[in-house]
Design a protein around this motif. Structure first.
Motif: not given
Lengths: 259, 149
Positions: B62-63, B65, B78-80, B82-83
């Motif tokens: 979920e969420r 990328r 993941f969105i929280e 991204p690196e």
């Protein structure tokens, strides 16, 4: 088994809408006996998709537990304490004990059993596929209807077409009613992808879809995932452009792009 | 956060959307590529040591990328954060394409959006709510307001 817990927690706490929430009594947890007894522990439960989270309280920032609602059934159950509105999440898998829960009243019990029974990925996929095929049917019957009325309306509509087109977009109607045959063949005016994306988020890209001759997505394509991929490619190109122009800044478009 | 490993293990044995042996590298600095059997089941990506029956780990999708990584690989972040990326190496461009497409559509939230999109479109075209016939039009998970603007 490792799990990306930080991301799971983030998803649990995110503002994406919960499918159901409420207080439930729960048995099981660290230090509890294998057979449920006593009155259980009152926790705040959040159902998101096929995941059931529990928190100490409504304001809790760290989930206490996670139950993945796949391969399970939800049944009414007897609670150790009398007059509880209990139900259990039962798994097929060997060695997996049922999760016993109890709601505050019969309405809450019914609502939870319903919500949890429909939480699986498979259920959602079933409904999506059903709607996908219904949309295809609707489009096909619309195309047939247009085809038959094409000759009658086309000459009348021609001069108005560009206005109808933009009007269609403004109003969010996928079918500009007074010149619908033109909608199919009129070449779309240049669109900014930003606007396209916003429309997609709010209305769905069907309005763009129906008018675009160059689109790889023909009117016959009702598959959301194809549209999704097509926009995804376009967005990747745009991001490259944005990033070149705004070197170094964290692309705010990242949020826009992400689903 | 407590969860029952046996539940996840059972899930990992369910029929997979996609399964293949891929090179995999974790997000930690200095991690090396390892061969893993990677299996996509609903919105989870399980990864196994090639000779083991139980997964080493699972990623909830979920969420997330999914991005292409040259030459023929992809990453999941993941969105929280991204690196922080999980890297995967495919054996061909086709395989990479197959996986990235599948992973991007693998989340429950993606399905929800699809459903809301179709529901809206059908309503626009036919004037009817397609969910009414199933008696589920009021369910929270199908609400149009669920879409974030």
């Amino acid at each position: 088994m490792k799990l990306n817990e930080r991301s799971v927690t983030h998803y649990a706490l995110s503002d994406s809408p919960a499918d159901h929430t409420g207080y439930l009594r729960t048995w099981g947890g660290p230090g509890t006996p294998p057979t449920p007894s006593g009155t259980g522990r009152r926790c705040w439960f959040v159902l998101k998709g096929n995941l059931l989270f529990s928190f100490e309280s409504r304001e809790g920032r760290a989930p206490l537990s996670l139950v993945v609602l796949e391969g399970c059934t939800v049944e009414l159950a007897e609670a150790p304490a009398p007059e509880e509105f209990a139900f259990a999440i039962c798994f097929d898998a060997p060695g997996v004990r049922p999760h016993l829960l109890a709601a505050d009243g019969p309405a809450a019990q019914e609502a939870w059993v319903k919500a949890l029974s429909r939480a699986s990925f498979g259920y959602m996929r079933l409904v999506v596929r059903e709607l996908e095929s219904q949309l295809q049917d609707a489009r096909q019957s619309l195309a047939l209807h247009r085809h038959s009325s094409w000759k009658a309306i086309s000459s009348r509509c021609k001069p108005q077409a560009p206005d109808c087109w933009s009007l269609g977009l403004e109003n969010g109607h996928s079918l500009p009613r007074d010149c619908s045959p033109m909608g199919l063949v009129e070449e779309g005016s240049s669109r900014s992808a930003g606007r396209g994306l916003a429309e997609w988020e709010l209305q769905g890209p069907a309005s763009l879809l129906l008018g675009r001759k160059q689109s790889p997505v023909s009117p016959e394509t009702s598959c959301f995932s194809t549209l999704h991929n097509w926009y995804g490619q376009e967005i990747v190109e745009l991001r490259r452009g944005w990033q070149q122009r705004a070197r170094g800044s964290k692309a705010g478009c990242e949020e826009q792009v992400r689903l | 956060m407590r969860y029952n490993e046996k539940e996840l293990q059972a899930l990992s044995r369910q029929p997979a959307e996609l399964a293949a042996e891929l090179g995999m590298r974790g997000p930690k600095k200095g991690s090396v590529v390892k061969r893993r059997l990677v299996k996509l089941v609903v919105n989870f990506l399980f990864y196994f040591r090639t000779d083991e029956a139980e997964p080493v780990g699972a990623l909830l999708l979920e969420r997330c990328r999914v991005a292409r990584e040259e030459p023929s690989g992809f990453s999941i972040s993941f969105i929280e954060d991204p690196e922080r990326k999980y890297y995967f190496e495919c054996c061909s461009e086709e395989q990479c394409q197959e996986w990235t497409e599948a992973l991007r559509q693998a989340s429950y939230e993606f399905m929800r959006r699809s459903l809301i999109f179709y529901r809206k479109e059908i309503q626009k075209m036919t004037g009817k709510d397609p969910l009414e016939q199933f008696g589920i039009s009021e369910e929270a998970r199908f609400q149009l307001s669920s879409l974030k603007a």
